[in-house]
Design an enzyme around this catalytic site. Structure first.
Site, PDB file in Angstrom:
ATOM      1  N   VAL A  56      -2.021  34.599  58.150  1.00  0.00           N
ATOM      2  CA  VAL A  56      -0.559  34.534  58.200  1.00  0.00           C
ATOM      3  C   VAL A  56       0.036  35.524  59.199  1.00  0.00           C
ATOM      4  CG1 VAL A  56      -0.342  33.640  55.867  1.00  0.00           C
ATOM      5  CG2 VAL A  56      -0.295  36.121  56.244  1.00  0.00           C
ATOM      6  N   LYS A  71       7.799  44.727  49.259  1.00  0.00           N
ATOM      7  CA  LYS A  71       8.239  43.626  48.400  1.00  0.00           C
ATOM      8  C   LYS A  71       9.719  43.765  48.041  1.00  0.00           C
ATOM      9  CE  LYS A  71       4.301  41.398  47.904  1.00  0.00           C
ATOM     10  NZ  LYS A  71       4.102  40.062  48.493  1.00  0.00           N
ATOM     11  N   TYR A  79       3.415  48.868  49.386  1.00  0.00           N
ATOM     12  CA  TYR A  79       3.438  47.588  48.659  1.00  0.00           C
ATOM     13  C   TYR A  79       4.766  47.331  47.963  1.00  0.00           C
ATOM     14  CZ  TYR A  79       1.836  43.934  45.422  1.00  0.00           C
ATOM     15  OH  TYR A  79       1.702  42.775  44.704  1.00  0.00           O
TER      16      TYR A  79
END
Length: 253
Positions: A65, A158, A154
């Site tokens: 990705v 997010k 992380y």
């Protein structure tokens, strides 16, 4: 309740294992056709063959990705092979380890892929007769600062995605495209991060389990059912929401 997913055209990234694999299975069981991708080809092929056992069309492609051209090409191929896109589920992540490149990896494997996928899929989603839907898989680590979140990329990455998804929901509403987020708490499955912690760091694992009122970690299929609902026409008036699936792990109002 009929979710209205029979014949829906659904794209799921990161679908070879864990939560992504369960999401793909749940949509297939509801009668949807699928386009799935993951970075590793062999696990993806196995997942695709199993999903074809439901009798649904399954398009699979190994994709990194972080490769913009490959990712956009996958979305375009999915729309072509499925005849359009009704639901886009973004389930990709750079992981939660505190490595030196964690911030850069968060940008290249979390934020930018979601932005690019949403851009590429938006015309197809807007053309959906069912009403297009985007579901972002986030995390409870974006909603609190204590363990297992902490001062790592992380949770912060997010959290940025949560903001972007909420803003995108409002900008796309006039096109009929809904955008929602699902934030799982600690989820356990064979070979996953919490499974490894259970064996390698049992004290930490137990400290997290003890904070979950249900007394256990979640399962991928429990997240997948929430995703299928938000992605379906049954949730036709829900957009900009962040559905937490954590067994009461977060202590908040």
């Amino acid at each position: 309740m009929d979710l209205g997913l029979q014949g829906a055209r659904v794209v799921v990234t990161g679908a070879s294992r864990g939560i992504g694999r369960a999401i793909a299975q749940t949509f297939a069981d509801e009668g949807a056709d699928l386009a799935i991708c993951a970075r590793s080809a062999e696990p993806l092929k196995r997942a695709a063959e199993e999903l074809r056992g439901t009798g649904r069309t399954v398009v699979d492609q190994a994709v990194d990705v972080a490769d913009e051209e490959a990712l956009r090409g996958f979305i375009a191929q999915a729309a072509d092979r499925l005849g359009g896109i009704d639901v886009l589920v973004s389930n990709v992540s750079g992981g939660s380890s505190a490595t030196p490149d964690q911030w850069e990896r968060g940008l290249t494997t979390d934020i930018l892929p979601f932005v690019r996928m949403a851009e590429e899929a938006e015309p197809h989603l807007a053309a959906s007769e069912r009403g297009g839907s985007v579901v972002l898989i986030s995390t409870t680590s974006a909603l609190h600062a204590s363990a297992p979140s902490g001062p790592k990329a992380y949770g912060a990455v997010k959290a940025a995605l949560n903001h972007y998804a909420s803003a995108l929901a409002r900008s796309l509403a006039e096109t009929g495209v809904r955008v929602n987020t699902v934030s799982p708490g600690p989820i356990e499955f064979p070979g996953g991060g919490w499974d490894r912690r259970k064996h390698n760091d049992p004290d930490f694992y137990e400290s997290i389990r003890a904070r979950i009122p249900y007394g256990r970690l979640g399962r991928p299929e429990e997240v997948a059912r929430a995703v299928a609902y938000l992605g379906s026409p049954a949730a036709s008036f829900i957009t900009g929401a962040n559905l937490v699936v954590d067994g009461g792990f977060l202590d908040r109002v």
